[in-house]
Design an enzyme around this catalytic site. Structure first.
Site, short mmCIF file in Angstrom:
data_model
loop_
_atom_site.label_atom_id
_atom_site.label_comp_id
_atom_site.label_asym_id
_atom_site.label_seq_id
_atom_site.Cartn_x
_atom_site.Cartn_y
_atom_site.Cartn_z
N CYS A 2 0.82 -1.14 -0.03
CA CYS A 2 0.03 0.03 0.06
C CYS A 2 0.90 1.17 0.01
CB CYS A 2 -0.87 0.11 1.25
SG CYS A 2 -2.06 -1.29 1.12
N ARG A 27 3.94 -0.42 -4.78
CA ARG A 27 3.44 -0.87 -3.43
C ARG A 27 2.23 -1.72 -3.37
NH1 ARG A 27 6.96 1.39 0.49
NH2 ARG A 27 5.45 0.92 2.21
N TRP A 74 -3.05 -2.59 -1.68
CA TRP A 74 -2.66 -4.14 -1.87
C TRP A 74 -3.44 -4.70 -0.69
CZ3 TRP A 74 -0.93 -8.17 1.06
CH2 TRP A 74 -0.59 -9.49 0.28
N ASN A 100 -1.81 2.12 5.62
CA ASN A 100 -0.89 1.27 5.27
C ASN A 100 -0.39 0.30 6.29
OD1 ASN A 100 1.03 -0.44 4.02
ND2 ASN A 100 2.55 1.12 4.28
N GLY A 101 -1.20 -0.93 6.42
CA GLY A 101 -0.58 -1.78 7.80
C GLY A 101 -1.90 -2.63 7.82
N GLU A 493 16.94 -18.29 -7.02
CA GLU A 493 16.71 -17.24 -7.31
C GLU A 493 16.26 -17.15 -8.63
OE1 GLU A 493 15.92 -14.35 -5.92
OE2 GLU A 493 16.26 -12.79 -7.33
N LYS A 497 12.51 -15.75 -9.82
CA LYS A 497 12.33 -14.61 -10.68
C LYS A 497 11.22 -15.18 -11.61
CE LYS A 497 13.51 -11.60 -9.11
NZ LYS A 497 14.17 -11.69 -8.02
N GLU A 500 7.68 -15.57 -10.24
CA GLU A 500 6.80 -14.38 -9.71
C GLU A 500 6.38 -13.46 -10.85
OE1 GLU A 500 8.99 -11.69 -7.08
OE2 GLU A 500 10.98 -11.96 -8.31
N HIS A 516 16.63 -37.13 -5.24
CA HIS A 516 15.86 -37.62 -4.20
C HIS A 516 14.32 -37.44 -4.35
CE1 HIS A 516 19.78 -38.42 -2.30
NE2 HIS A 516 19.93 -37.61 -2.87
N LYS A 615 5.87 -4.61 -3.78
CA LYS A 615 7.25 -4.35 -3.31
C LYS A 615 7.02 -4.11 -1.74
CE LYS A 615 11.23 -3.34 -5.01
NZ LYS A 615 12.15 -4.71 -5.41
C1 F6R Z 1 11.25 -11.08 -5.30
C2 F6R Z 1 11.48 -10.22 -4.31
C3 F6R Z 1 11.04 -10.48 -2.89
C4 F6R Z 1 11.74 -9.67 -1.79
C5 F6R Z 1 11.26 -9.91 -0.40
C6 F6R Z 1 12.16 -9.25 0.65
O1 F6R Z 1 11.78 -10.75 -6.29
O2 F6R Z 1 11.76 -9.07 -4.46
O3 F6R Z 1 11.17 -11.67 -2.58
O4 F6R Z 1 13.12 -9.81 -1.88
O5 F6R Z 1 10.02 -9.57 -0.08
O6 F6R Z 1 12.00 -7.90 0.46
P1 F6R Z 1 13.06 -6.77 1.22
O7 F6R Z 1 14.46 -7.27 0.60
O8 F6R Z 1 12.40 -5.50 0.97
O9 F6R Z 1 13.24 -7.25 2.47
#
Ligand code: F6R
Length: 620
Positions: A2, A27, A74, A100-101, A493, A497, A500, A516, A615
């Site tokens: 948010c 966000r 969000w 936000n929260g 990773e 990527k 997501e 396994h 994010k």
């Molecule tokens: C994936 C991604 C998330 C963040 C995770 C932690 O591409 O961005 O998995 O890495 O939410 O976020 P931060 O680094 O902001 O604590």
């Protein structure tokens, strides 16, 4: 999660709020809304969907509306529809707020407020805050509240906030005070920007930098009341506090697309420069040491520690896993990486010589922050590896290292990951230097690290080739990513990527684990990405590639340039420059970021705003 933006000044608030919301859209993007003060009334305009949808229903900006609040959501409580979108008005229609929260005790409060005659329209926890403030503001009989109205509003906000259990970043307006804006924070970020005759409150500096670079970071349980005459900061218990003025350290340019189609692509391409900024001034080749000023007096404890616990989530957790290997290898200290969401609810053993590292791009991830708090309560020294300057984790940890890569806006983390690994590499080298590494070993590591940005530059030239691989494979719904040693977290990773942003199901594994169980998944043509650069386990991973090929899997192999031996094993080959095994992840992850990007674009997805994600995960 948010985004909040609020404005008080002399200009029409609407365009400023919309522009701010666009900067915060990463966000959350399931609904958005504005609340504007018009005379002695509050006008609310909101809609489900993205900010562009909200813009379509907005009228022309009214020059009289110079105070307002905005929100991009969000969803946590209640569906992402128009009714649940913020801002929320209280039952009297006088108070509006954007939040936000999460309010954990909203259900109890809601029941109580209903018993007092308050009515609710939405399913959100936020409406409870609006109604609680509204109820306290309108029912002061017999209470010890100030007599004048202005202070009564502030008083009602303070008393309401003291009843809340949970987290909030809030922007609040009241129809009775058309020239007043209140902001408050607990657990979710909130920044006050101080312009010339104008103020902007926002969840992130990205929505402020266009107006001013002078900011105040509110801390938990603090609030700010703003009028055209100025502002004052207090705790929610009404104790006046003085807050230090800080400077936003990035320019507007850093948050523009700059000709790129997506922020993610821009940030992938920024990596050589970003790593240059991250390493700049920190690799002292003359004195053969690493300089990390933010660790300061804690080097001693750090060097003597017997156990380092790394806490993080998602991509940052993958960086942490590489950090665990780096610290073990270079410094020979016991290290382990934990999911912050698990660590915080365990009963972790923290001894005097335990150091806890938290890694977070945003510096606001709720679980990582809670893990830091838990570690601090148990007496650990805590160290933050954070990108966002002034963020909560940066301020909560004892010491830290900033990534210095500039704002990361793409929801899928890219440049923050490579910089997190670079910082962990620097920590490993410096700890190793202080413990046992020879001067020659230190020189070799430092020199190699300083060359990584140019090696990444080489990988970026492969984008067209990688796009062709994506074209040939992105119709497949199940993928495997496999690596060993330092490249095992890179496999995790790469899989993250891909899933997501392209919504392809992908599993990342240490290559030997495949036998396994997961090997049962391999069917004809299933893409399996191997990271098989020259390393101590090179021969072993060739064996794993053969196992996949024998079962009809289609291999995409990331290998070193000039490694002809591997060609027969690869249906698709991606050649990257050779670097020391310990630092390979910063190079080998880049083609996987590019592959995921192209796959997502080819599948028609909005790369910067992937479904269900946002994010900065400020809820647990
Ligand atoms: C994936 C991604 C998330 C963040 C995770 C932690 O591409 O961005 O998995 O890495 O939410 O976020 P931060 O680094 O902001 O604590």
């Amino acid at each position: 999660m948010c985004g909040i933006v609020a404005y008080l000044g002399k200009k029409p608030a609407q365009p400023i709020l919309i522009e701010g919301l666009k900067r915060l859209e990463y966000r959350g993007y399931d609904s958005a809304g504005l609340g504007l003060i018009n005379g002695s009334e509050i006008k609310i305009i909101k809609s489900s969907g993205r900010i562009s949808v909200l813009e379509e229903i907005l009228g022309e900006p009214d020059p009289k509306e110079v105070v307002g609040i905005g929100h991009t959501r969000w969803a946590t409580h209640g569906q992402p529809n128009t009714i649940n979108a913020h801002p929320h008005l209280d039952y009297t229609g006088k108070i509006a707020l954007a939040h936000n929260g999460i309010i954990e005790n909203y259900s109890t409060l809601k029941t109580w407020l209903i018993s007092k005659g308050c009515t609710f329209k939405s399913e959100t926890d936020t409406e409870v805050i609006a109604n609680l403030i509204g109820y306290l503001y309108s029912n002061t009989d017999g209470k010890d509240c100030p007599k004048d109205d202005q202070n009564r509003f502030e008083w009602a906000v303070q008393h309401a906030l003291n009843e809340l259990v949970g987290t909030y970043g809030l922007a609040i307006i009241c129809a009775d005070f058309p020239e007043m804006l209140i902001g408050a924070k607990k657990g979710s970020p909130l920044i006050l920007g101080l312009g010339k005759n104008e103020y902007v409150i926002a969840s992130d500096a990205a929505a402020i930098v266009e107006h001013t670079t002078q900011v105040i970071y509110l801390s938990d349980n603090e609030m700010v009341t703003i009028t055209p005459q100025g502002f004052h900061t207090k705790t929610i218990d009404n104790v006046e506090i003085h807050k230090e003025l800080k400077q936003i350290e990035f320019s507007l340019n850093a948050i523009e697309l700059d000709g790129f189609k997506h922020y993610m692509l821009k940030e992938i391409y920024e990596q050589p420069k970003a790593l240059g900024m991250c390493l700049g001034g920190r690799l002292d080749l003359r004195d053969n040491r690493v300089v990390l000023g933010g660790i300061g007096k804690y080097w001693r404890e750090f060097t003597r520690s017997k156990r380092i616990i790394i806490n993080a989530c998602g991509t940052a957790w993958h960086a942490g896993l590489i950090g665990e290997f780096l610290i073990e290898q270079l410094a020979r200290i016991n290290a382990e990486t934990q999911y912050a969401s698990e660590f915080r609810y365990r009963n972790p053993i923290i001894e005097d010589d335990t150091v806890v590292i938290a890694i977070s791009q945003s510096g606001e991830t709720a679980d990582t922050l809670a893990a830091v708090e838990q570690a601090r309560e148990r007496g650990a020294i805590t160290l933050g590896i954070v990108n966002v300057v002034g963020s909560t984790i940066a301020r909560t940890t004892d010491a830290g290292v900033y990534l210095r890569v500039g704002p990361e806006i793409g929801v899928a983390s890219t440049k923050a990951f490579t910089a997190q690994v670079a910082v962990l590499a620097m920590l490993g080298i410096e700890l190793g230097r202080r413990r046992h590494l020879s001067a020659e070993q230190v020189r070799c590591y430092i020199q190699e690290l300083s060359r990584i940005p140019s090696k990444i530059e080489d990988v970026l030239t492969l984008s067209d080739h990688i796009k062709k691989i994506a074209e040939a494979t992105c119709d497949r719904e199940n993928w495997l990513f496999l690596g060993r040693g330092f490249n095992y977290p890179v496999a995790l990773e790469g899989a993250l990527k891909l899933k997501e942003i392209s919504y392809i199901h992908a599993e990342g594994l240490p290559a030997a684990e495949m036998k396994h169980g997961p090997i049962a998944l391999i069917t004809k043509g299933m893409p399996a990405v191997f990271i098989a650069t020259k390393c101590s386990q090179y021969d072993k991973i060739i064996g794993n590639i053969e196992e996949v090929r024998a079962r009809g899997g289609r291999t995409i192999v990331v290998a070193n340039k000039g490694d002809d031996n591997i060609r027969p094993y690869a249906d698709f080959l991606i050649e990257v420059p050779e670097v020391l095994e310990e630092f390979q992840p910063m190079v080998t992850v880049v083609p996987l970021q590019i592959l995921a990007y192209h796959a997502a674009v080819l599948r028609g997805h909005d790369v910067d705003k992937p479904r269900n994600l946002a994010k900065s995960v400020t809820v647990e």
